[in-house]
Design an enzyme around this catalytic site. Structure first.
Site, PDB file in Angstrom:
ATOM      1  N   CYS A 241      33.916  46.341  37.665  1.00  0.00           N
ATOM      2  CA  CYS A 241      33.366  47.701  37.649  1.00  0.00           C
ATOM      3  C   CYS A 241      32.815  47.974  39.039  1.00  0.00           C
ATOM      4  O   CYS A 241      33.403  47.563  40.034  1.00  0.00           O
ATOM      5  CB  CYS A 241      32.308  47.852  36.560  1.00  0.00           C
ATOM      6  SG  CYS A 241      30.903  46.741  36.713  1.00  0.00           S
ATOM      7  N   GLY A 242      31.682  48.652  39.144  1.00  0.00           N
ATOM      8  CA  GLY A 242      31.099  48.915  40.450  1.00  0.00           C
ATOM      9  C   GLY A 242      30.300  47.746  40.978  1.00  0.00           C
ATOM     10  O   GLY A 242      30.425  47.356  42.139  1.00  0.00           O
TER      11      GLY A 242
END
Length: 285
Positions: A241-242
């Site tokens: 993800c981030g």
């Protein structure tokens, strides 16, 4: 009666029914993106589920790393949990103030440390409060308890391992970021990062695994979300993800489907997007 499993996901009713259990430990794992302008510790101190302890995702991490909230060393995790009165023989329930967002990260951290009796509160604090269930602003009573940890190295991947998986295709890489960030058409919230995604990854924005009320979809809905993204769940999965937070929602969803061969790329896009020598794909895979 909503589905409840003390190793993955429990309902608000299940938690209220067990609030008085002597070996229950509740964790507020709220964490927000800087743009949200919310202070999770202040919110916890103002109102939390009775007996809850606050888990600081940014502090209970590997502060030797330049990357955000990387998994903490075993010794640090053990000492922080002991200070919070969480140890062997406890059933842990984790929630957050967004519904189902950062709580899964702490669920995954316990799993990484070999602790299986841990679940996420389905729908989190928003659902709990909407239903008029009890909250308090009192600090918890903490009693020291020893914790035994057995780190599960297969549950965490570094950039070298992910680069090999991207090239070889022996893992299914699943990215939990939004479709726009995955495609490189939306800017990254952290400065200095390129747009796009890891080559040969699939995009399942973590919100696709949730219902409108912030609860997790049932198994049919979860399977449909992974199928719609073209994810091959016959392979072990690396979730990204981030910065390694919402990737854990992917892992929680997989665990609910009985798919236990999953890991998190802890550096996620905060690391991959920073280095120009790592290949980036854009558009939809």
């Amino acid at each position: 009666m909503p589905y409840s499993d003390p190793k993955t996901l429990v309902s608000t009713q299940w938690l209220e029914d067990h609030l008085k259990d002597p070996d229950l430990r509740i964790i507020d794992a709220s964490w927000y993106m800087p743009a949200d302008a919310r202070d999770p510790k202040a919110e916890y101190e103002a109102a939390h589920i009775p007996g809850a302890r606050f888990f600081d995702i940014d502090e209970i991490s590997d502060l030797r790393s330049d990357l955000p909230h990387m998994a903490p060393p075993v010794e640090k995790f053990m000492s922080r949990m002991r200070a919070m009165g969480i140890g062997d023989g406890h059933q842990v329930v984790v929630y957050d103030g967004a519904g189902l967002f950062s709580a899964a990260r702490v669920w995954w951290l316990f799993r990484l440390m070999g602790k299986m009796d841990v679940a996420v509160l389905d729908g989190g604090l928003p659902k709990w409060q909407a239903e008029g269930r009890p909250i308090e602003d009192l600090p918890p009573t903490v009693r020291d308890r020893h914790m035994t940890v057995s780190r599960q190295a297969q549950m965490i991947k570094d950039v070298t391992q992910v680069a090999a998986a991207s090239k070889l295709g022996d893992y299914q890489i699943i990215d939990a970021r939004s479709a726009g960030r995955f495609a490189g058409t939306e800017p990254e919230p952290r400065e200095g990062l390129r747009g796009g995604h890891i080559p040969n990854s699939k995009n399942v924005p973590f919100g696709e695994l949730l219902n409108a009320d912030g609860t997790m979809k049932d198994t049919a809905g979860l399977q449909a979300a992974f199928d719609a993204a073209g994810a091959d769940l016959t392979k072990p999965v690396i979730a990204s993800c981030g910065s390694g937070v919402t990737a854990a929602v992917i892992c929680l969803g997989l665990e609910r489907l009985g798919h236990d061969r999953h890991a998190i790329y802890d550096g996620s896009w905060s690391e991959w997007g920073m280095y120009n020598d790592l290949k980036v794909a854009t558009g939809e895979e």
